[in-house]
Design a protein around this motif. Structure first.
Motif, PDB file in Angstrom:
ATOM      1  N   MET A   1      37.832  29.213  39.663  1.00 29.70           N
ATOM      2  CA  MET A   1      38.765  29.887  40.189  1.00 29.70           C
ATOM      3  C   MET A   1      38.062  30.878  39.018  1.00 29.70           C
ATOM      4  O   MET A   1      37.958  31.290  38.400  1.00 29.70           O
ATOM      5  N   THR A   2      38.500  32.571  40.337  1.00 28.67           N
ATOM      6  CA  THR A   2      37.812  34.005  39.404  1.00 28.67           C
ATOM      7  C   THR A   2      38.990  34.483  39.019  1.00 28.67           C
ATOM      8  O   THR A   2      39.617  35.197  40.234  1.00 28.67           O
ATOM      9  N   TRP A   3      38.969  35.487  38.147  1.00 24.55           N
ATOM     10  CA  TRP A   3      40.224  36.381  38.331  1.00 24.55           C
ATOM     11  C   TRP A   3      39.644  37.761  38.051  1.00 24.55           C
ATOM     12  O   TRP A   3      38.392  37.930  36.518  1.00 24.55           O
ATOM     13  N   LEU A   4      39.974  38.595  38.608  1.00 21.80           N
ATOM     14  CA  LEU A   4      38.928  40.102  38.690  1.00 21.80           C
ATOM     15  C   LEU A   4      40.071  41.201  37.839  1.00 21.80           C
ATOM     16  O   LEU A   4      40.854  41.366  37.775  1.00 21.80           O
ATOM     17  N   LEU A   5      39.573  42.013  36.818  1.00 20.51           N
ATOM     18  CA  LEU A   5      40.426  42.952  36.667  1.00 20.51           C
ATOM     19  C   LEU A   5      40.313  44.193  37.389  1.00 20.51           C
ATOM     20  O   LEU A   5      38.511  44.465  37.671  1.00 20.51           O
ATOM     21  N   ILE A   6      40.890  44.142  38.306  1.00 16.94           N
ATOM     22  CA  ILE A   6      40.674  46.144  39.347  1.00 16.94           C
ATOM     23  C   ILE A   6      41.131  47.810  38.849  1.00 16.94           C
ATOM     24  O   ILE A   6      41.805  46.806  37.895  1.00 16.94           O
ATOM     25  N   ARG A   7      40.482  48.140  39.388  1.00 20.11           N
ATOM     26  CA  ARG A   7      41.039  49.510  39.032  1.00 20.11           C
ATOM     27  C   ARG A   7      41.485  50.156  40.831  1.00 20.11           C
ATOM     28  O   ARG A   7      40.199  49.726  41.473  1.00 20.11           O
ATOM     29  N   THR A   8      42.378  50.293  41.093  1.00 19.23           N
ATOM     30  CA  THR A   8      42.540  50.566  42.878  1.00 19.23           C
ATOM     31  C   THR A   8      42.103  51.491  43.016  1.00 19.23           C
ATOM     32  O   THR A   8      42.454  53.025  41.933  1.00 19.23           O
ATOM     33  N   PRO A   9      42.540  52.414  44.090  1.00 13.47           N
ATOM     34  CA  PRO A   9      41.919  53.790  44.422  1.00 13.47           C
ATOM     35  C   PRO A   9      43.274  54.960  43.468  1.00 13.47           C
ATOM     36  O   PRO A   9      42.809  55.816  43.816  1.00 13.47           O
ATOM     37  N   THR A  10      44.663  54.214  43.872  1.00 18.65           N
ATOM     38  CA  THR A  10      45.197  55.078  42.557  1.00 18.65           C
ATOM     39  C   THR A  10      44.733  55.283  41.304  1.00 18.65           C
ATOM     40  O   THR A  10      45.818  56.290  40.997  1.00 18.65           O
ATOM     41  N   GLY A  11      44.474  54.628  40.565  1.00 20.53           N
ATOM     42  CA  GLY A  11      43.845  54.588  39.354  1.00 20.53           C
ATOM     43  C   GLY A  11      44.388  54.137  38.290  1.00 20.53           C
ATOM     44  O   GLY A  11      44.254  53.352  37.379  1.00 20.53           O
ATOM     45  N   SER A  12      45.534  53.164  38.708  1.00 21.92           N
ATOM     46  CA  SER A  12      45.669  51.852  37.987  1.00 21.92           C
ATOM     47  C   SER A  12      45.069  50.136  37.854  1.00 21.92           C
ATOM     48  O   SER A  12      44.502  50.195  38.379  1.00 21.92           O
ATOM     49  N   THR A  13      45.695  49.725  36.852  1.00 19.40           N
ATOM     50  CA  THR A  13      44.651  48.210  36.405  1.00 19.40           C
ATOM     51  C   THR A  13      45.601  47.885  36.448  1.00 19.40           C
ATOM     52  O   THR A  13      46.673  47.611  36.888  1.00 19.40           O
ATOM     53  N   ALA A  14      44.657  46.028  37.267  1.00 18.62           N
ATOM     54  CA  ALA A  14      45.502  45.120  37.694  1.00 18.62           C
ATOM     55  C   ALA A  14      44.151  43.819  37.316  1.00 18.62           C
ATOM     56  O   ALA A  14      43.512  44.309  37.366  1.00 18.62           O
ATOM     57  N   ILE A  15      45.227  42.599  37.723  1.00 21.18           N
ATOM     58  CA  ILE A  15      44.050  41.264  37.729  1.00 21.18           C
ATOM     59  C   ILE A  15      44.212  40.951  39.170  1.00 21.18           C
ATOM     60  O   ILE A  15      45.884  40.652  39.370  1.00 21.18           O
ATOM     61  N   GLU A  16      44.168  40.200  39.305  1.00 15.41           N
ATOM     62  CA  GLU A  16      43.181  39.728  40.664  1.00 15.41           C
ATOM     63  C   GLU A  16      42.796  38.961  41.298  1.00 15.41           C
ATOM     64  O   GLU A  16      41.525  38.800  40.245  1.00 15.41           O
ATOM     65  N   HIS A  17      43.172  37.468  41.707  1.00 16.38           N
ATOM     66  CA  HIS A  17      42.365  36.797  42.039  1.00 16.38           C
ATOM     67  C   HIS A  17      41.522  37.369  42.722  1.00 16.38           C
ATOM     68  O   HIS A  17      41.690  37.905  43.581  1.00 16.38           O
ATOM     69  N   HIS A  18      39.759  36.617  43.246  1.00 17.20           N
ATOM     70  CA  HIS A  18      39.496  36.773  42.924  1.00 17.20           C
ATOM     71  C   HIS A  18      38.917  37.256  45.166  1.00 17.20           C
ATOM     72  O   HIS A  18      39.024  37.843  45.771  1.00 17.20           O
ATOM     73  N   ALA A  19      40.240  36.295  45.540  1.00 19.70           N
ATOM     74  CA  ALA A  19      40.050  35.675  47.015  1.00 19.70           C
ATOM     75  C   ALA A  19      40.705  37.064  47.736  1.00 19.70           C
ATOM     76  O   ALA A  19      40.910  37.409  48.834  1.00 19.70           O
ATOM     77  N   LEU A  20      41.592  37.993  46.469  1.00 20.20           N
ATOM     78  CA  LEU A  20      42.752  39.066  47.414  1.00 20.20           C
ATOM     79  C   LEU A  20      42.505  40.438  47.226  1.00 20.20           C
ATOM     80  O   LEU A  20      43.500  41.641  47.298  1.00 20.20           O
ATOM     81  N   VAL A  21      41.186  40.650  46.354  1.00 21.96           N
ATOM     82  CA  VAL A  21      40.454  42.194  46.170  1.00 21.96           C
ATOM     83  C   VAL A  21      40.326  43.091  47.309  1.00 21.96           C
ATOM     84  O   VAL A  21      39.475  42.001  48.435  1.00 21.96           O
ATOM     85  N   ARG A  22      40.995  43.700  47.211  1.00 22.18           N
ATOM     86  CA  ARG A  22      40.472  44.674  48.406  1.00 22.18           C
ATOM     87  C   ARG A  22      38.218  45.182  48.503  1.00 22.18           C
ATOM     88  O   ARG A  22      38.499  45.561  47.268  1.00 22.18           O
TER      89      ARG A  22
END
Length: 63
Positions: A1-22
């Protein structure tokens, strides 16, 4: 299972499972475990805060 650190288009940061990243999310880093992703998020937010403070401080020098 892979977890991603992401930055959303609004500029916020979050942790998301790779299957749920847009497609609109920016992947900052990938981690094999959720705890590792949480540590990376804390380090990333600290770094962003430090860089913002440094940038603000440098702006003061040129006013």
């Amino acid at each position: 299972m892979t977890w991603l650190l992401i930055r959303t288009p609004t500029g916020s940061t979050a942790i998301e499972h790779h299957a749920l990243v847009r497609q609109s999310d920016e992947v900052v880093s990938r981690h094999p475990t959720y705890p590792e992703a949480c540590e990376a998020l804390a380090r990333f937010r600290d770094r962003m805060e430090r860089e913002a403070l440094e940038a603000a401080g440098q702006k003061e020098l040129f006013r």
